[in-house]
Design a protein around this motif. Structure first.
Motif, PDB file in Angstrom:
ATOM      1  N   GLN A 160      10.525   3.571  -8.002  1.00 12.60           N
ATOM      2  CA  GLN A 160       9.113   3.171  -8.033  1.00 12.60           C
ATOM      3  C   GLN A 160       8.280   4.273  -7.389  1.00 12.60           C
ATOM      4  OE1 GLN A 160       7.808   0.090  -5.306  1.00 12.60           O
ATOM      5  NE2 GLN A 160       6.309  -0.696  -6.778  1.00 12.60           N
ATOM      6  N   TYR A 161       7.118   4.558  -7.980  1.00 14.06           N
ATOM      7  CA  TYR A 161       6.234   5.578  -7.403  1.00 14.06           C
ATOM      8  C   TYR A 161       5.374   4.946  -6.314  1.00 14.06           C
ATOM      9  CZ  TYR A 161       3.642   9.973  -7.311  1.00 14.06           C
ATOM     10  OH  TYR A 161       3.111  11.180  -6.944  1.00 14.06           O
ATOM     11  N   GLN A 162       5.404   5.546  -5.128  1.00  7.38           N
ATOM     12  CA  GLN A 162       4.656   5.036  -3.984  1.00  7.38           C
ATOM     13  C   GLN A 162       3.785   6.150  -3.403  1.00  7.38           C
ATOM     14  OE1 GLN A 162       7.488   3.341  -1.210  1.00  7.38           O
ATOM     15  NE2 GLN A 162       8.298   1.890  -2.719  1.00  7.38           N
ATOM     16  N   MET A 163       2.629   5.754  -2.847  1.00  6.81           N
ATOM     17  CA  MET A 163       1.683   6.713  -2.290  1.00  6.81           C
ATOM     18  C   MET A 163       1.299   6.289  -0.877  1.00  6.81           C
ATOM     19  SD  MET A 163      -0.692   7.101  -5.698  1.00  6.81           S
ATOM     20  CE  MET A 163      -1.584   8.539  -5.124  1.00  6.81           C
TER      21      MET A 163
ATOM     22  N   GLU B 176      -4.557   1.230 -10.696  1.00  7.83           N
ATOM     23  CA  GLU B 176      -3.490   0.539  -9.981  1.00  7.83           C
ATOM     24  C   GLU B 176      -4.006  -0.766  -9.370  1.00  7.83           C
ATOM     25  OE1 GLU B 176      -0.246   1.289  -9.825  1.00  7.83           O
ATOM     26  OE2 GLU B 176      -0.656   2.908 -11.223  1.00  7.83           O
ATOM     27  N   LYS B 177      -3.094  -1.638  -9.006  1.00  6.13           N
ATOM     28  CA  LYS B 177      -3.463  -2.897  -8.359  1.00  6.13           C
ATOM     29  C   LYS B 177      -3.689  -2.637  -6.867  1.00  6.13           C
ATOM     30  CE  LYS B 177      -1.088  -6.098 -11.481  1.00  6.13           C
ATOM     31  NZ  LYS B 177      -2.328  -6.758 -11.921  1.00  6.13           N
ATOM     32  N   TRP B 178      -4.932  -2.846  -6.421  1.00  5.08           N
ATOM     33  CA  TRP B 178      -5.271  -2.625  -5.021  1.00  5.08           C
ATOM     34  C   TRP B 178      -5.390  -3.940  -4.254  1.00  5.08           C
ATOM     35  CZ3 TRP B 178      -5.633   1.765  -2.077  1.00  5.08           C
ATOM     36  CH2 TRP B 178      -5.496   2.998  -2.762  1.00  5.08           C
ATOM     37  N   GLU B 179      -4.888  -5.044  -4.847  1.00  6.41           N
ATOM     38  CA  GLU B 179      -4.849  -6.295  -4.111  1.00  6.41           C
ATOM     39  C   GLU B 179      -3.779  -6.215  -3.022  1.00  6.41           C
ATOM     40  OE1 GLU B 179      -4.533  -6.056  -7.371  1.00  6.41           O
ATOM     41  OE2 GLU B 179      -6.278  -7.030  -8.272  1.00  6.41           O
ATOM     42  N   GLU B 180      -3.765  -7.224  -2.154  1.00  3.75           N
ATOM     43  CA  GLU B 180      -2.764  -7.277  -1.088  1.00  3.75           C
ATOM     44  C   GLU B 180      -1.366  -7.138  -1.682  1.00  3.75           C
ATOM     45  OE1 GLU B 180      -1.521  -7.067   2.507  1.00  3.75           O
ATOM     46  OE2 GLU B 180      -3.556  -7.892   2.407  1.00  3.75           O
ATOM     47  N   ALA B 181      -0.559  -6.259  -1.113  1.00  2.00           N
ATOM     48  CA  ALA B 181       0.789  -6.020  -1.632  1.00  2.00           C
ATOM     49  C   ALA B 181       1.616  -7.303  -1.608  1.00  2.00           C
ATOM     50  CB  ALA B 181       1.475  -4.930  -0.812  1.00  2.00           C
TER      51      ALA B 181
ATOM     52  N   VAL C 256       3.302   4.200   3.829  1.00  3.01           N
ATOM     53  CA  VAL C 256       3.057   3.859   2.419  1.00  3.01           C
ATOM     54  C   VAL C 256       1.840   2.948   2.344  1.00  3.01           C
ATOM     55  CG1 VAL C 256       3.964   2.716   0.372  1.00  3.01           C
ATOM     56  CG2 VAL C 256       5.476   4.116   1.794  1.00  3.01           C
ATOM     57  N   ILE C 257       0.875   3.332   1.513  1.00  4.14           N
ATOM     58  CA  ILE C 257      -0.356   2.556   1.343  1.00  4.14           C
ATOM     59  C   ILE C 257      -0.361   1.812   0.009  1.00  4.14           C
ATOM     60  CG2 ILE C 257      -2.874   2.672   1.195  1.00  4.14           C
ATOM     61  CD1 ILE C 257      -1.852   3.360   3.947  1.00  4.14           C
ATOM     62  N   LEU C 258       0.116   2.467  -1.043  1.00  2.29           N
ATOM     63  CA  LEU C 258       0.008   1.917  -2.395  1.00  2.29           C
ATOM     64  C   LEU C 258       1.368   1.906  -3.081  1.00  2.29           C
ATOM     65  CD1 LEU C 258      -1.963   0.888  -4.614  1.00  2.29           C
ATOM     66  CD2 LEU C 258      -2.140   3.266  -5.383  1.00  2.29           C
ATOM     67  N   PHE C 259       1.782   0.707  -3.554  1.00  2.00           N
ATOM     68  CA  PHE C 259       2.996   0.546  -4.349  1.00  2.00           C
ATOM     69  C   PHE C 259       2.575   0.488  -5.817  1.00  2.00           C
ATOM     70  CE2 PHE C 259       3.740  -1.388  -0.216  1.00  2.00           C
ATOM     71  CZ  PHE C 259       4.962  -0.860   0.157  1.00  2.00           C
ATOM     72  N   CYS C 260       2.851   1.536  -6.548  1.00  2.00           N
ATOM     73  CA  CYS C 260       2.393   1.629  -7.941  1.00  2.00           C
ATOM     74  C   CYS C 260       3.243   0.763  -8.860  1.00  2.00           C
ATOM     75  CB  CYS C 260       2.421   3.083  -8.403  1.00  2.00           C
ATOM     76  SG  CYS C 260       1.350   4.173  -7.438  1.00  2.00           S
ATOM     77  N   ARG C 261       2.675   0.456 -10.018  1.00  2.00           N
ATOM     78  CA  ARG C 261       3.352  -0.424 -10.972  1.00  2.00           C
ATOM     79  C   ARG C 261       4.404   0.300 -11.792  1.00  2.00           C
ATOM     80  NH1 ARG C 261      -1.723  -2.751 -14.067  1.00  2.00           N
ATOM     81  NH2 ARG C 261      -2.399  -0.612 -13.678  1.00  2.00           N
TER      82      ARG C 261
END
Length: 359
Positions: free
Chosen positions: A325-328, A299-304, A334-339
């Protein structure tokens, strides 16, 4: 708090010692079942050296050098030297000049984990291979936990020569250490009133596997509805439409992780980057340890940031499509917005998980 007379588990021979600086006296944190036991997640090593106490995360290629005062929340974040990476065991003591690393049945010695090896690697004696834990003992000897409850001591790990002055015998605490969350208690520090064992100062917990979930809450993953597409027509149509979604890591949610870690060396890792690596590791942990068992490395871990994604829809007459959208996240954040984006024709979210398992 009660401290043993000489701070050793075996007072007669100083077989094992703990360091009080690994615990908080003013605001102790109790060990929690949310922490991953070391028998399941072995990528953490805790020991003392002549310059202070150390927590090593070889999976992150870095370590924390802890302060001498247990009430201090600050620690020095340092990189592991490339020659010392990938070790299965890291250990040392206040009585030894060297820090020891065991890798591929060889022992490496270093004066400092940051500067690299000081001697050529040496082969372990066959009787000293495959230990579950290794310890440096006062007097220059070494202790090896061969199996839960069984400990031996040798003068030299390369010769296997026994140390007759040290008779460890059966060590019942070693079984508890490897099979419970107490694996992150350095040695026994006990409250004389409640009998509880205590763990690290809160500022160090997030550096341990499972610690981020302990502080922020267990990991979660869910499909979030990000848009709806309405088709008010009696004809079937196919069209392409841009959808705006956030993609990447909400780094501000991790800003408080490692704020007390000092990067004093020129090549010290960035605490923010380490915090992201710790979040990845937290999501990869099994559910029982506050993770999701999912691999997020792709996943993209750059700044959202908000991006426009072009999606193609085939819409039936008078149909509504739902965009997910899948989010974690951790706890409620929410920390990670998946692609990964999914489209459904009902308000029920997709049933699948778009990330591979971590193991």
């Amino acid at each position: 708090m009660y401290w043993g007379k000489d701070k050793s588990l075996y007072n007669s021979n100083h077989l094992f010692s703990y360091s009080p600086s690994l615990f908080s006296i003013l605001c102790p944190i109790k060990a929690s079942d949310a922490m991953a036991p070391q028998k399941d997640i072995p990528n953490v090593h805790i020991f003392s050296t002549r310059v202070g106490d150390v927590i090593v995360r070889p999976d992150l290629n870095c370590y924390l050098l802890l302060p001498p005062l247990p009430t201090s929340p600050c620690a020095d974040l340092r990189p592991l030297h490339p020659s010392l990476r990938g070790g299965q065991h890291y250990f040392g003591s206040r009585w030894h000049n060297s820090i020891y690393v065991i890798r591929d049945n060889k022992i490496l010695e270093a004066e400092d984990l940051h500067t690299g090896t000081s001697k050529e690697p040496r082969l372990l004696h066959p009787s000293c291979c495959d230990g579950q834990h290794y310890f440096a003992i006062s007097g220059g000897s070494f202790g090896i936990i061969l199996s839960p409850g069984s400990v031996t001591a040798v003068k030299d790990l390369t010769t296997g020569e026994p140390d007759p002055a040290t008779v460890p015998g059966q060590h019942s605490w070693s079984k508890e250490k490897m099979e419970s969350h107490h694996s992150y208690l350095y040695w026994q520090l006990q409250d004389n009133f409640s009998g509880e064992l205590f763990s690290f100062h809160p500022s160090f917990l997030s550096f341990l596997p499972g610690g981020l979930g302990f502080l922020k809450g267990s990991a979660f993953g869910a499909w979030e509805l990000v848009d709806t597409i309405h088709h008010h027509s009696d004809e079937l149509i196919t069209r392409t439409q841009g959808i705006f979604v956030n993609v990447g890591c909400a780094k501000e949610k991790l800003a408080n992780v490692g704020t007390s870690w000092m990067a004093s060396l020129l090549d010290s890792p960035d605490p923010g980057s380490v915090a992201i690596a710790i979040a990845k590791a937290q999501f990869a942990l099994p559910i029982q340890f506050g993770g999701l068992g999912l691999d997020t490395k792709q996943e993209k871990w750059e700044e959202a940031r908000e991006v426009e994604m072009s999606l193609q829809f085939t819409l039936q007459p008078n149909e509504v499509s739902y965009v997910w959208q899948y989010q974690m996240g951790l706890g409620k954040e929410v920390i990670l917005f998946c692609r990964k984006i999914e489209i459904t024709n009902s308000r029920n979210p997709p049933s699948g998980i778009p990330l591979p398992p971590s193991s």
